[in-house]
Write an enzyme that holds these catalytic residues in place. Structure first.
Site, PDB file in Angstrom:
ATOM      1  N   GLY A   1       0.809  -1.223   0.000  1.00  0.00           N
ATOM      2  CA  GLY A   1       0.000   0.000   0.000  1.00  0.00           C
ATOM      3  C   GLY A   1       0.836   1.262   0.000  1.00  0.00           C
ATOM      4  N   GLY A   2       2.032   1.205  -0.624  1.00  0.00           N
ATOM      5  CA  GLY A   2       2.806   2.431  -0.819  1.00  0.00           C
ATOM      6  C   GLY A   2       2.307   3.138  -2.069  1.00  0.00           C
ATOM      7  N   LEU A   3       3.116   4.036  -2.597  1.00  0.00           N
ATOM      8  CA  LEU A   3       2.679   4.823  -3.754  1.00  0.00           C
ATOM      9  C   LEU A   3       2.266   3.943  -4.928  1.00  0.00           C
ATOM     10  CD1 LEU A   3       5.143   7.830  -3.879  1.00  0.00           C
ATOM     11  CD2 LEU A   3       2.670   7.903  -3.538  1.00  0.00           C
ATOM     12  N   ALA A   4       3.062   2.915  -5.230  1.00  0.00           N
ATOM     13  CA  ALA A   4       2.764   2.083  -6.395  1.00  0.00           C
ATOM     14  C   ALA A   4       1.472   1.302  -6.200  1.00  0.00           C
ATOM     15  CB  ALA A   4       3.927   1.128  -6.667  1.00  0.00           C
TER      16      ALA A   4
ATOM     17  N   HIS B   1      23.840   5.530  -0.335  1.00  0.00           N
ATOM     18  CA  HIS B   1      23.911   6.986  -0.223  1.00  0.00           C
ATOM     19  C   HIS B   1      25.094   7.351   0.672  1.00  0.00           C
ATOM     20  CE1 HIS B   1      22.707  11.078   0.638  1.00  0.00           C
ATOM     21  NE2 HIS B   1      21.801  10.994  -0.309  1.00  0.00           N
TER      22      HIS B   1
ATOM     23  N   ARG C   1      28.606  11.430  -5.945  1.00  0.00           N
ATOM     24  CA  ARG C   1      28.106  10.646  -4.826  1.00  0.00           C
ATOM     25  C   ARG C   1      28.769   9.287  -4.648  1.00  0.00           C
ATOM     26  NH1 ARG C   1      21.890  10.857  -3.515  1.00  0.00           N
ATOM     27  NH2 ARG C   1      22.486  13.001  -3.198  1.00  0.00           N
TER      28      ARG C   1
ATOM     29  N   GLU D   1       9.263   0.029  -6.528  1.00  0.00           N
ATOM     30  CA  GLU D   1      10.646  -0.360  -6.227  1.00  0.00           C
ATOM     31  C   GLU D   1      10.862  -1.864  -6.333  1.00  0.00           C
ATOM     32  OE1 GLU D   1      12.295   1.317  -2.616  1.00  0.00           O
ATOM     33  OE2 GLU D   1      14.161   0.183  -2.827  1.00  0.00           O
TER      34      GLU D   1
ATOM     35  N   ARG E   1      19.763   4.996  -9.644  1.00  0.00           N
ATOM     36  CA  ARG E   1      18.553   5.793  -9.774  1.00  0.00           C
ATOM     37  C   ARG E   1      18.851   7.269  -9.553  1.00  0.00           C
ATOM     38  NH1 ARG E   1      15.349   8.050  -6.299  1.00  0.00           N
ATOM     39  NH2 ARG E   1      15.991   6.864  -4.460  1.00  0.00           N
TER      40      ARG E   1
ATOM     41  N   LEU F   1       9.629   8.270  -6.855  1.00  0.00           N
ATOM     42  CA  LEU F   1       8.200   8.527  -6.665  1.00  0.00           C
ATOM     43  C   LEU F   1       7.496   8.462  -8.009  1.00  0.00           C
ATOM     44  CD1 LEU F   1       8.317  11.480  -4.085  1.00  0.00           C
ATOM     45  CD2 LEU F   1       8.179   9.032  -3.668  1.00  0.00           C
TER      46      LEU F   1
END
Lengths: 276, 654
Positions: B11-14, B236, B297, B424, B434, B440
């Site tokens: 139930g995330g964005l996707a 990161h 990075r 994801e 990415r 998003l």
């Protein structure tokens, strides 16, 4: 946060030594209807420790301070950076997120005790895990959404001033954690969903009602929302204790939202009286 | 007539975008999530969401350039047609979110404000305060709640996905378990959408939420779904080490003058302010005089890692270095960096304006995931084009359908018919790396664009003529039965006796995270990866004898965690094996023994398959769709040639 709080926290952190043992006292309950008891665990504190890391340590080796083997503590958590709202509990008597609760500030000395209890206004599932579905139910009751025409391409939404955006953004950071409800004298535990529709909705719902009433498309449902808030469990049930705004971790202006909705409900009442 | 229906897991964005699209098309949706959907990991995204917009367009930007940037940023590993479609769709997605009421930041005239982000010379990132992901997921959550109140979506929150149900080569449902009552049962559906996010927990601590363990993806993998590019894990450079997780510290801290250093002398225990300039090792500035602290990075990540892990020079002997802003004016810092400094203060309890921050790289995002297919769109150049010149006229308009054929049944479908992967958990779009603010976008694009494919698939002749609801119960009963038995066996291992550490699930999970972080993150070598696979085999053996400390049949989290450890081991093996097979360096994957990109052999997807008999993952290499842009060296215009240029990343990519 006041300057004194800030200074006290800083002083506690400075005095705290990694490697010390602190006692985590947890209110345990095996499930709905089961009795509660307290269990205390000695936890070795590493740098950056918070309530979550202490509970993780206990899970790996669930032995009480008396040396009794027990089960890992059950608790709800998610993002661990105070943006999902999941890990809310009562810590030393005050409701807050457990992820942002640093042990160095709460228990800076060897042998200090921290007490963890589940939220008091929601049914306990097990140990520190509570069922907050009533909050989501209230969002349905209040039709807390923007009634768009569908997901097909219809161009941009309404333009909005930066001031209006800022005001909505603040309301929209509500993570449905329930701190405001747990601290509210008028919001009471309601085990059965049957009573939810007539029970006090509380500050969280007021904030969300205002959020959607403040959006030009969302305001299409404004009167529906006000009707709910005029009924049982609506704005008149607010006792103005103002606890909600004090415990909100996102500093949402909840009392202002309640006042604003109170005025809107009054106006709606008059309009309905003269037009019906 | 039997009713057709769709299951969305996650139930995330996707997942939410998919639920909205599918419910809108009139198909009932059953939405499964291990948390109330509003608490999904999407809330953690801060930066924003990319899309071509009118201001940028009038300065020369285009959807095509967004496409080009994404392929280049991903070091030419992504299949290209789907990325083109996503970039073309992006502006519509922003408009839709705007209509849903997302409080995007505004200009004085009331238009959506924009910010500059890594990998682009144009402002193309839309944002809502410092919590864009939270604001987007809330907007979609509200739309799903609307459908829920109309009876078109049924939510199963605190239900955990255990396995897909397969029958006659089709996915026809799932087995899931209620995490509170622990009831396990099968659910029927004519298509299943996996939208279950990343697998940060495989690495122990990461920037991910506690729920991002990759178990759902692993369960599909073990049921026969292929897993693409497992080795592509984004690390990161700057995160805040924590006892429970690693929280992201935005790159803007270095952009505003932050200096990275460690004490010159190992084991120097003095407070940072007591260490004189001469006793400080500003290793990035010394090694990279031109770029200093704002090296790309991946370089920053590798250098910090080297100082701590290889040279043992981390602050206090631990894996951490100073990120120092204390030489800057505190008021300036508050103005420019207020929000992110507050996060540090809240979780570390120290004010970074007066005390140097302690940071270390952290696993952040999985580019790899369940392998998916698609039908290419209408754009078919005679030969791949050379890299797009920034700001020049795009070679094609942004018409829909040029990248992927809208509504094609196989868009975002795994190799298992009727089983889709969105967001994801899918391997598509991001290649080997990415770009910031593209995650998003890819989640919502999958939900909306590929959601239509799910609808068409379910209503296609072959499926609607034999709906899952009309099938014999055999396959469903057998699948549920298998899971019930496995669950009972695991629960039966519970003991009150002081357990053996070797078979303690938490200990196995911790050792797995430590091993994966050491072998499969920043720097990889053949020897270390082989050693990692030996360790994984040992953990697998120990896991076979795992012992629970809680035998309760109600809301037993130790049980859920222990079960997930087995799945994490499967994903871990795919990651390590993929990294071993890919004998080159590309994007996030850096091999000291093969420091250059090798296009001839490795412009290919590493495809992991699970062998149910041996319980092992095997890797093959499959060609990618590189028919639109010719691979070039990834330099970001860097003049300095002493560093391996092909691996440079854009500053600001998240």
């Amino acid at each position: 946060m006041t300057t004194t709080d800030h200074a006290a926290r800083a002083a506690a952190r400075r005095s705290a030594k990694p490697g010390r043992k602190v006692l985590i006292r947890v209110k345990r309950c095996e499930g709905p209807g089961k009795p509660s008891r307290f269990e205390t665990f000695a936890v070795t504190i590493e740098r950056g420790a918070n309530i979550i890391s202490c509970l993780q340590q206990i899970a790996a080796n669930p032995v009480t301070v008396e040396g009794t083997r027990t089960t890992p503590v059950v608790w709800d958590s998610g993002c661990l950076e105070e943006v999902c709202g999941a890990c809310t509990m009562i810590i030393n008597g005050k409701v807050r997120q457990s992820c942002s609760c640093l042990i160095d500030e709460y228990a800076p000395a060897e042998g200090d005790v921290i007490t963890l209890e589940p939220m008091s206004k929601f049914p306990v599932v097990r140990d520190l895990w509570v069922d907050r579905s009533r909050m989501f139910h209230n969002l349905k009751r209040l039709r807390a959404w923007v009634p768009i025409d569908g997901t097909y391409s219809l161009g941009a939404g309404p333009r909005e001033s930066p001031d209006a955006q800022e005001a909505r953004y603040k309301l929209s950071t509500c993570m449905t954690c329930g701190c405001c409800l747990d601290a509210c004298p008028q919001f009471l535990l309601a085990e059965s969903p049957a009573s939810w529709d007539t029970s006090f909705v509380g500050a969280q719902a007021f904030g969300q009602a205002l959020l959607f009433n403040s959006h030009s498309t969302g305001a299409q449902l404004k009167n529906d929302r006000l009707e709910v808030l005029m009924g049982p469990g609506g704005v008149v049930d607010c006792g103005n204790a103002q606890n909600c705004v004090k415990v909100c971790p996102k500093e949402i202006p909840l009392t202002e939202a309640i006042a604003s909705l109170g005025r809107a409900v009054t106006i709606r009442g008059f309009t309905r009286f003269f037009t019906s | 007539m039997s009713e057709l229906r769709v299951i969305v897991v996650g139930g995330g964005l996707a997942g939410l975008a998919a639920a909205v699209r599918i419910a809108e098309a009139g198909l009932p949706v059953d939405l499964f999530s291990v948390v109330p959907v509003k608490r999904s990991h999407s809330v953690c995204a801060q930066g924003g969401i990319n899309a071509c917009n009118e201001v940028a367009r009038q300065q020369g930007y285009s959807e095509y350039e967004h496409f080009d940037e994404t392929i280049y940023g991903g070091d030419f590993l992504a299949d290209q047609h789907p990325v083109l479609e996503m970039a073309n769709w992006a502006p519509r997605i922003i408009d839709l979110l705007d209509r849903m009421g997302v409080p995007f930041n505004r200009t004085s005239e009331g238009y959506r404000d924009l910010r500059l982000f890594g990998g682009s010379l144009f402002k193309r990132t839309h944002f809502a305060g410092a919590t864009t992901g939270q604001q987007l997921i809330y907007a979609l959550d509200e739309q799903v709640r609307r459908y829920e109140s109309e009876g078109k979506v049924t939510k199963y929150e605190f239900w955990e996905f255990l396995a897909p149900v397969l029958c006659d080569g089709r996915c026809v449902g799932i087995v899931a378990q209620d995490m509170r009552t622990m009831q396990t049962r099968a659910f029927r559906a004519d298509a299943v959408v996996m939208a279950t996010g990343g697998c940060g927990l495989v690495f122990g601590k990461s920037t991910n939420s506690i729920i991002c363990n990759g178990a759902a993806a692993a369960r599909c993998f073990r049921a026969g779904a292929h897993y693409g590019n497992p080795e592509m894990i984004q690390v990161h450079p700057t995160a805040i080490p924590g006892a429970d997780k690693l929280r992201l510290m935005s790159e803007s801290a270095r952009g505003e003058g932050g200096r990275v250093w460690v004490p010159r002398r190992r084991g120097d225990t003095r407070a940072p302010r007591d260490i004189a300039e001469a006793d400080r090792f500003y290793f990035l500035e010394e090694k990279y005089p031109a770029y200093g602290n704002i090296v790309p990075r991946d370089i920053a990540t590798r250098e910090i890692f080297d100082i701590c892990v290889n040279q043992g020079m981390g602050v206090s002997g631990e894996n951490q270095v100073y990120l120092d802003l204390t030489h800057k004016d505190p008021d300036y810092l508050t103005r420019k960096l207020g929000g992110i400094l507050e996060i540090y203060e809240k979780f570390v309890g120290e004010d970074p304006r007066y005390t140097p921050m302690k940071i270390f790289p952290a696993v952040h995002y999985s580019m790899g995931g369940l392998w998916t297919t698609y039908t290419p769109g209408s754009y078919a150049p005679a030969a791949p084009r050379t890299k797009h010149k920034s700001g020049s006229a795009p070679p094609l308009n942004a018409a829909i359908g040029q990248g992927m054929q809208p509504g094609a049944l196989n868009n975002a479908m795994t190799n298992i018919q009727g089983l889709y992967a969105f967001g994801e958990v899918s391997f598509a779009y991001h290649g080997a790396n990415r770009l910031g603010a593209n995650a998003l976008l890819s989640c919502i694009f999958d939900g909306l664009f590929c959601g239509s494919s799910v609808v068409n698939y379910v209503r296609s002749e072959g499926v609607s003529a034999r709906p899952a609801s009309g099938m014999q119960p055999g396959a469903f009963d057998a699948a549920a039965e298998g899971q019930v038995k496995a669950g009972a066996a695991l629960l039966a291992t519970a003991t009150d006796a002081p357990g053996d550490k070797a078979t303690n699930p938490y200990v196995i999970g911790k050792e797995l995270g430590d091993e994966m972080t050491a072998a499969c993150t920043v720097v990889r070598t053949e020897a270390r990866l082989k050693q990692c696979l030996v360790k994984l085999a040992e953990l697998k053996d120990r896991y076979a004898k795992v012992q629970l400390s809680d035998g309760a049949g109600w809301s037993n989290q130790a049980f859920g965690y222990a079960r997930a450890v087995g799945d994490m081991l499967a994903i871990a093996e795919a990651i390590a094996k993929g990294a071993e097979v890919r004998k080159e360096s590309r994007g996030a994957h850096y091999r000291t023994d093969f420091p250059d990109r090798n296009d001839a052999e490795f412009t290919k997807t590493t495809l992991a398959s699970y062998d149910a008999t041996s319980g092992a993952a095997s890797i093959s290499l499959v060609p990618i769709d590189a028919s639109l842009i010719v691979p070039t060296a990834r330099t970001y215009g860097k003049k300095d040639t002493e560093k391996p240029e092909a691996k440079a990343q854009p500053a600001g990519a998240v």
